[in-house]
Write an enzyme that holds these catalytic residues in place. Structure first.
Site, PDB file in Angstrom:
ATOM      1  N   GLU A   1      -3.992   4.725  -8.705  1.00 60.31           N
ATOM      2  CA  GLU A   1      -5.020   5.608  -8.173  1.00 60.31           C
ATOM      3  C   GLU A   1      -4.907   6.899  -8.981  1.00 60.31           C
ATOM      4  OE1 GLU A   1      -8.250   6.289  -5.610  1.00 60.31           O
ATOM      5  OE2 GLU A   1      -7.064   4.467  -5.888  1.00 60.31           O
TER       6      GLU A   1
ATOM      7  N   HIS B   1       0.846  -1.194   0.000  1.00 55.23           N
ATOM      8  CA  HIS B   1       0.000   0.000   0.000  1.00 55.23           C
ATOM      9  C   HIS B   1       0.882   1.245   0.000  1.00 55.23           C
ATOM     10  CE1 HIS B   1      -2.309   3.172   2.338  1.00 55.23           C
ATOM     11  NE2 HIS B   1      -3.148   2.904   1.363  1.00 55.23           N
TER      12      HIS B   1
ATOM     13  N   ASP C   1      14.134  -3.742  27.870  1.00 56.65           N
ATOM     14  CA  ASP C   1      14.837  -2.527  28.280  1.00 56.65           C
ATOM     15  C   ASP C   1      14.071  -1.913  29.441  1.00 56.65           C
ATOM     16  OD1 ASP C   1      15.976   0.047  28.513  1.00 56.65           O
ATOM     17  OD2 ASP C   1      16.567   0.014  26.401  1.00 56.65           O
TER      18      ASP C   1
ATOM     19  N   GLU D   1       1.527   0.147  -5.463  1.00 55.52           N
ATOM     20  CA  GLU D   1       0.577   1.249  -5.681  1.00 55.52           C
ATOM     21  C   GLU D   1       1.265   2.507  -6.168  1.00 55.52           C
ATOM     22  OE1 GLU D   1      -3.183   3.452  -3.473  1.00 55.52           O
ATOM     23  OE2 GLU D   1      -1.825   2.208  -2.287  1.00 55.52           O
TER      24      GLU D   1
ATOM     25  N   ARG E   1      -9.337  -6.107  -3.439  1.00 53.15           N
ATOM     26  CA  ARG E   1      -8.162  -5.470  -2.833  1.00 53.15           C
ATOM     27  C   ARG E   1      -8.621  -4.737  -1.583  1.00 53.15           C
ATOM     28  NH1 ARG E   1      -5.922  -0.205  -3.068  1.00 53.15           N
ATOM     29  NH2 ARG E   1      -3.650  -0.155  -2.704  1.00 53.15           N
TER      30      ARG E   1
ATOM     31  N   HIS F   1       0.989  11.332  -1.914  1.00 55.45           N
ATOM     32  CA  HIS F   1      -0.211  11.038  -1.140  1.00 55.45           C
ATOM     33  C   HIS F   1      -1.009  12.327  -1.053  1.00 55.45           C
ATOM     34  CE1 HIS F   1      -2.059   8.953   2.636  1.00 55.45           C
ATOM     35  NE2 HIS F   1      -2.716   8.664   1.528  1.00 55.45           N
TER      36      HIS F   1
END
Length: 729
Positions: free
Chosen positions: A397, A321, A679, A351, A526, A363
């Site tokens: 896209e 993705h 830790d 993508e 998807r 994006h």
């Protein structure tokens, strides 16, 4: 607070590499005359940012396509998993600071899949865009140094690292241990060496070094187990005893006496030059710790299971993705490096979020940087088939204008050429038919106005394209369709895909059950992460695989349980990136309702010990390891337990802790082992992991090979576990 730093043991074989810088082309111009004066620096950087090597080619003046083939520039370096190799192309400036033209960065795991030969590699600018190419002749040698077999005395001899007739001096022993990546504290080393140096001459003979090495590599837990299964009167297993161990404890029912004899011959070292017929402690340990012979995962599942000749919808497909992102969904960096990493890890669906009149990738409606669409396509072309020959799906896209879409189509055709598959009769093709092909997934001109946009953006009022240019539409072979549930969809000769978020998918799974599974037998689905996963977190994939969804898009830049589970499934079938669905999800004469699963098995796991566990990312601390075991089951969800912490022991920690898990379906259960370093004053450090599918694991005493956060094998590092299944009802 001061962390402990001691002598340490590293677990990964260094790679000795040889390469030659030959040419560069299409470099950016750094000077006013439209030219550059390029040279190449090569250096290795460790995790702290220290340069351990630094080489440089000759400067070629006044060119954007320099050629170094007539100069001396063959380099040899050594690299480990905590280092990266950087090739930096610079413009030499007599009167100012030299300008960066482009960078090529390789990590350890990149070399493991790199073949020898000469080829062009893309250079990345400081902004993450593609800036020219660098031609390198990789002469390698990397593969020859990588082995997942356990450390053994026999292997040292067979690899030519140990001469049986020569005494080893103090410095020779230190050098040999360093060569095979074993580091002990000075105090421990001197004490053991002095004890075994009987003559006091500062050297060890063959037998003395044999004892030294076996002490170093001994596993107390395995020694105890050996005495449990061996003869009560003799400290060995004869072939008959070993055969009974294989059949009864390891559940290897088909084993014969000849098999037992061959394994003894392979794993037991000769005594005074003669091959023994019995199995002693060292040979038993070598067998138990052998990844080839005794891995938790049945090796037949690692191999490709014949041709991939079923319809595309009958396979799960490893998918990424927002592949271009290197980090955060809102403010991260976009880089073509994301495509390189995803393809080298075996992802087959990646993508591209496309925007603008001159197509670029980003994006949308965030502060994420951009890269050129053309740069991304060129990078995909260069890396698409390095790991697997099977088809790569580009999930587009599309937010470009019609002008931008036409440019996209031209770029796709120009770069991918014969690799770009025509949508004509695509539905009759199988992955086997589509080897070395690029498939495009997007809306086409018929569905642009009705198929929903991918809603993974923080702004729900995102720009939505309602028209797809004919030039681009004609290239789309996997078409996004409007989807409101598993109902009949017209067949127009292409694969049809529902592109839906995890939340919508949950609704369909709960509402439609087995009908959704049946729909996914003839159509593609998807699933992508919800838009609020700003930190690039992921959903767990098991429940969606159980519903037949083929393409689960994961943020592969994130080291998390979802990625570990994805690795567990897609390491199968030869790492092709395609795994065939179970028969019941392809033929519906049996029940396959994900809402009707019942308890069928109890899985019993005993975590016995660990061996050569890696350091944390600092590379220096002795770890305080504990093991987390997770079972991801479609009915029972995530079941997670953990062992106690062992202080200051990454060499051979012992736990001997048992756990029981509920299992509904072995084919969709993913078992994950994770090593953590506790830790007290900060977040626990991830050390290593291993995942596999329930249907692929073997009962008995089994070794669990460990991987780093990138899915790369950590040589000699493993866990020992005891596995058994109890069928319920």
């Amino acid at each position: 607070y001061q962390r402990r730093v001691r002598g340490s043991m590293s677990n990964v074989i260094p790679l000795d590499l040889c390469f030659q810088i030959q040419q560069a082309r299409n470099l950016p111009a750094a000077d006013l005359n439209g030219k550059s004066d390029p040279y190449v620096e090569c250096y290795v950087i460790d995790i702290k940012g220290n340069k351990t090597y630094n080489f440089r080619t000759k400067t070629i003046k006044g060119t954007l396509s320099p050629d170094w083939r007539g100069t001396r520039n063959e380099w040899r370096i050594t690299v480990t998993p905590l280092q990266t190799v950087n090739f930096v192309v610079m413009d030499h400036d007599l009167f100012g600071k030299n300008d960066l033209l482009g960078t090529l960065k390789w990590e350890y795991q990149d070399f493991l899949c790199m073949k020898n030969g000469t080829r062009w590699f893309p250079l990345i600018s400081k902004n993450g865009t593609r800036e020219g190419e660098l031609k390198i002749n990789f002469m390698g040698g990397a593969r020859a140094h990588v082995s997942r077999e356990p450390l053994s005395f026999n292997k040292l001899v067979s690899d030519g690292l140990l001469n049986t007739r020569v005494r080893l001096k103090h410095d020779d022993v230190e050098a040999l241990l360093k060569k095979i990546n074993i580091y002990k504290s000075k105090k421990e080393f001197e004490a053991q060496f002095k004890e075994l140096d009987v003559n006091g001459d500062g050297s060890l003979d063959f037998d003395e070094f044999s004892i030294f090495f076996e002490r170093l590599c001994s596993r107390p837990a395995v020694i105890k187990l050996f005495h449990t299964f061996s003869s009560k009167t003799e400290a060995h297993m004869d072939p008959d005893t070993f055969l009974q161990f294989l059949r009864n404890h390891q559940k290897m029912r088909e084993s014969t006496i000849d098999d037992a004899v061959k394994l003894i011959s392979r794993f037991e070292k000769p005594i005074k030059g003669h091959q023994t017929k019995n199995l002693y402690i060292s040979g038993f340990q070598n067998f138990i710790c052998s990844i080839q012979e005794n891995s938790i995962m049945n090796p037949k599942y690692l191999e490709q299971q014949g041709k991939l000749d079923r319809p595309l919808t009958e396979y799960f497909i490893s998918s990424s993705h927002n592949t271009y992102l290197m980090g955060h969904q809102l403010s991260g960096i976009s880089s073509v490096e994301g495509y390189v990493k995803a393809l080298l890890r075996g992802f087959r669906c990646i993508e591209l979020d496309c925007w603008g009149d001159n197509p670029y990738i980003t994006h949308g409606f965030t502060f994420v940087s951009t890269i050129k669409f053309e740069d991304a396509c060129e990078t995909i072309r260069d890396y698409a088939f390095k790991i697997s020959p099977y088809p790569v799906i580009l999930s587009l896209e599309v937010h470009c204008s019609l002008v931008g879409q036409r440019k996209m189509a031209a770029i796709l055709k120009n770069i991918f050429k014969e690799h770009l598959i025509s949508p004509k009769d695509i539905k009759s093709k199988t992955p086997e038919d589509l080897k070395y092909k690029i498939l495009l997934k997007a809306k086409n001109s018929k569905t642009a106005a009705t198929a929903p946009a991918e809603n993974d953006k923080p702004n729900k009022d995102q720009e939505t394209v309602k028209e797809i240019a004919t030039e681009l539409s004609d290239l789309i072979s996997i078409v996004c369709i409007p989807f409101n549930g598993p109902e009949d969809t017209p067949n127009d000769g292409v694969w049809q895909i529902a592109n839906i978020s995890e939340g919508v998918t949950d609704t369909f799974v709960n509402k439609f059950g087995s009908k959704f599974v049946e729909w996914n037998a003839t159509h593609l689905t998807r699933v992508y992460p919800r838009g609020t996963r700003f930190g690039s977190s992921n959903f767990l994939p098991v429940k969606y695989w159980e519903s037949g969804c083929q393409i689960l898009a994961l943020n592969c830049q994130t080291n998390c349980p979802s990625m570990w589970e994805n690795d567990g499934l897609f390491q199968e079938n030869g790492k092709t990136g395609y795994v065939l669905k179970p028969l019941r999800m392809r033929q519906f004469n049996v029940k396959s309702d994900p809402n009707a699963l019942e308890l069928r098995y109890k899985l019993n796991i005993k975590v016995i010990d660990g061996f050569h566990l890696p350091h944390d990312e600092s590379g220096t601390d002795i770890i305080d390891p504990y093991i987390q075991v997770s079972i991801s089951d479609p009915k029972f969800g995530q079941q997670t337990v953990q062992t106690k912490k062992i202080d200051d022991n990454g060499l051979n920690p012992i736990w001997n802790e048992e756990f029981t898990f509920n299992i509904s379906d072995l084919e969709f259960v993913i078992i994950t082992f994770v090593v953590w370093d506790e830790d007290a004053y900060a977040r626990d450090d991830f050390i290593a992991f291993y995942s596999c599918r329930g249907s692929s694991i073997r009962e008995g005493l089994r070794v669990v090979p460990l991987k780093d956060k990138n899915g790369c094998d950590i040589v000699h590092s493993n866990l020992l576990v005891q596995i058994s299944f109890d069928k319920v009802g």
